[in-house]
Design an enzyme around this catalytic site. Structure first.
Site, PDB file in Angstrom:
ATOM      1  N   TYR A 202       5.364  -0.218   3.313  1.00 49.48           N
ATOM      2  CA  TYR A 202       5.626   0.595   2.120  1.00 49.48           C
ATOM      3  C   TYR A 202       6.813   1.543   2.284  1.00 49.48           C
ATOM      4  O   TYR A 202       7.234   2.171   1.317  1.00 49.48           O
ATOM      5  CB  TYR A 202       4.383   1.426   1.770  1.00 49.48           C
ATOM      6  CG  TYR A 202       3.186   0.601   1.386  1.00 49.48           C
ATOM      7  CD1 TYR A 202       3.163  -0.125   0.202  1.00 49.48           C
ATOM      8  CD2 TYR A 202       2.063   0.548   2.213  1.00 49.48           C
ATOM      9  CE1 TYR A 202       2.055  -0.883  -0.152  1.00 49.48           C
ATOM     10  CE2 TYR A 202       0.950  -0.210   1.869  1.00 49.48           C
ATOM     11  CZ  TYR A 202       0.956  -0.921   0.684  1.00 49.48           C
ATOM     12  OH  TYR A 202      -0.140  -1.666   0.338  1.00 49.48           O
TER      13      TYR A 202
ATOM     14  N   HIS B  30       7.668   3.771  -4.559  1.00 50.43           N
ATOM     15  CA  HIS B  30       6.535   4.701  -4.600  1.00 50.43           C
ATOM     16  C   HIS B  30       6.596   5.720  -3.470  1.00 50.43           C
ATOM     17  O   HIS B  30       5.872   6.723  -3.508  1.00 50.43           O
ATOM     18  CB  HIS B  30       5.233   3.899  -4.504  1.00 50.43           C
ATOM     19  CG  HIS B  30       4.182   4.308  -5.496  1.00 50.43           C
ATOM     20  ND1 HIS B  30       4.420   5.140  -6.578  1.00 50.43           N
ATOM     21  CD2 HIS B  30       2.851   3.983  -5.577  1.00 50.43           C
ATOM     22  CE1 HIS B  30       3.297   5.302  -7.267  1.00 50.43           C
ATOM     23  NE2 HIS B  30       2.334   4.620  -6.686  1.00 50.43           N
TER      24      HIS B  30
ATOM     25  N   TYR C 175      -3.304   6.990   1.323  1.00 47.11           N
ATOM     26  CA  TYR C 175      -2.901   6.101   0.224  1.00 47.11           C
ATOM     27  C   TYR C 175      -2.801   6.946  -1.042  1.00 47.11           C
ATOM     28  O   TYR C 175      -3.468   7.963  -1.196  1.00 47.11           O
ATOM     29  CB  TYR C 175      -3.810   4.875   0.044  1.00 47.11           C
ATOM     30  CG  TYR C 175      -3.577   3.857   1.136  1.00 47.11           C
ATOM     31  CD1 TYR C 175      -2.493   2.990   1.077  1.00 47.11           C
ATOM     32  CD2 TYR C 175      -4.404   3.815   2.245  1.00 47.11           C
ATOM     33  CE1 TYR C 175      -2.251   2.079   2.104  1.00 47.11           C
ATOM     34  CE2 TYR C 175      -4.171   2.915   3.280  1.00 47.11           C
ATOM     35  CZ  TYR C 175      -3.083   2.046   3.199  1.00 47.11           C
ATOM     36  OH  TYR C 175      -2.839   1.171   4.215  1.00 47.11           O
TER      37      TYR C 175
ATOM     38  N   ASN D  72      -3.652   6.974  -4.237  1.00 47.77           N
ATOM     39  CA  ASN D  72      -4.683   7.400  -5.182  1.00 47.77           C
ATOM     40  C   ASN D  72      -5.729   8.343  -4.581  1.00 47.77           C
ATOM     41  O   ASN D  72      -6.668   8.738  -5.267  1.00 47.77           O
ATOM     42  CB  ASN D  72      -5.376   6.186  -5.836  1.00 47.77           C
ATOM     43  CG  ASN D  72      -6.047   5.281  -4.825  1.00 47.77           C
ATOM     44  OD1 ASN D  72      -6.015   5.555  -3.632  1.00 47.77           O
ATOM     45  ND2 ASN D  72      -6.651   4.207  -5.295  1.00 47.77           N
TER      46      ASN D  72
ATOM     47  N   ASN E 100      -1.030   7.952 -10.135  1.00 50.35           N
ATOM     48  CA  ASN E 100      -2.349   8.131  -9.525  1.00 50.35           C
ATOM     49  C   ASN E 100      -2.391   9.226  -8.460  1.00 50.35           C
ATOM     50  O   ASN E 100      -3.424   9.862  -8.261  1.00 50.35           O
ATOM     51  CB  ASN E 100      -2.848   6.815  -8.935  1.00 50.35           C
ATOM     52  CG  ASN E 100      -3.250   5.831 -10.007  1.00 50.35           C
ATOM     53  OD1 ASN E 100      -3.686   6.228 -11.092  1.00 50.35           O
ATOM     54  ND2 ASN E 100      -3.098   4.548  -9.745  1.00 50.35           N
TER      55      ASN E 100
END
Length: 200
Positions: A15, A20, A66, A68, A114
C-alpha cells in the site's frame, strides 16, 4: 495549537505507493524535517514519534490499524497525552480535490472517507483539523462521452499508485503543506489557511 499530526494510510509494503497513503507521505516528510524516526508503538496501534518541529513539541502518528479503524489509534494517543480534538490535525487523501491541491479545514463530514468516519466516531466529534491532500476522482479519468451511467470504482482507484504526472502534483502539494507547518504547529490555523489557499 496543534499537538498531534496524524497521517492516514494502510500498513504494508503493497500500500506504500497508493493514493490512500498520501497522509503517510506527509508524516514521513515531517519526521525527516524533524530529524526523527517513527517507531512501532503498540499502545498507540501505530508508528509514532515525539518531534520538535519549528520550536514546538508535536506528536506524529501513522495508524497501523488499516484505514477503517484509524480512530482506535488516534484516540489511544489523544487520551494518553490529554490532547483535545481541536489540537489534532489529520492529513488524508481527498477525492474531491484534484492532484496538486491541498486544503486545511476544521470539522465537517467524512466525505465517504472511512478513516475520517472512524476517527469522528472514536473522538465523538467532527471538530478536529483536516489537511486534505487532493488525489482526484476516478470519474475524472472517464471520457465525457462515456460518463453517463458510468460508476467509477473508487475503492480500486484509491488503492492504486498515482500516475507519474499525478504523483508530481501530489508531491508539490505536500511541499506547500510543509511550508505552512511552522504556522500550523503554533496554532495560527487561520493564517495557515490563508497562505495555503492562496495557491491552488
Amino acid at each position: 495549537m496543534i499537538k498531534l499530526i496524524v497521517g492516514l494510510g494502510n500498513p504494508g509494503a503493497e500500500y506504500t505507493a497508493t493514493r490512500h497513503n498520501a497522509g503517510f507521505w506527509l508524516i514521513d516528510q515531517l519526521a525527516r524535517e524533524a530529524g526523527t524516526t517513527l517507531r512501532d508503538e503498540r499502545r498507540f496501534h501505530g508508528f509514532y514519534a515525539k518531534a520538535r518541529l519549528y520550536g514546538e513539541e508535536v506528536h506524529l502518528l501513522e495508524p497501523m490499524t488499516y484505514m477503517n479503524r484509524s480512530g482506535q489509534s488516534v484516540v489511544a494517543l489523544a487520551h494518553f497525552f490529554k490532547i483535545l480534538p481541536d489540537q489534532i490535525l489529520v492529513a488524508h487523501d481527498e477525492l474531491d480535490l484534484p492532484p496538486g491541491t491541498v486544503k486545511l479545514k476544521l470539522g465537517g463530514g467524512s466525505g465517504g472517507h472511512n478513516g475520517l468516519k472512524d476517527i469522528s466516531a472514536h473522538l465523538s466529534t467532527q471538530q478536529y483539523w483536516r489537511l486534505r491532500i487532493g488525489i482526484g476522482h476516478p470519474r475524472d479519468l472517464i471520457p465525457d462521452s462515456a460518463r453517463a451511467g458510468a460508476k467509477p470504482d473508487v475503492a480500486n482507484f484509491v488503492l492504486k499508485p498515482p500516475r507519474k504526472e499525478e504523483q508530481d502534483l501530489i508531491d508539490a502539494s505536500i511541499e506547500r503543506a510543509l511550508a505552512v507547518m511552522p504556522v500550523v504547529v503554533k496554532g495560527e490555523l487561520e493564517r495557515a489557511m490563508m497562505q495555503l489557499h492562496r495557491n491552488p
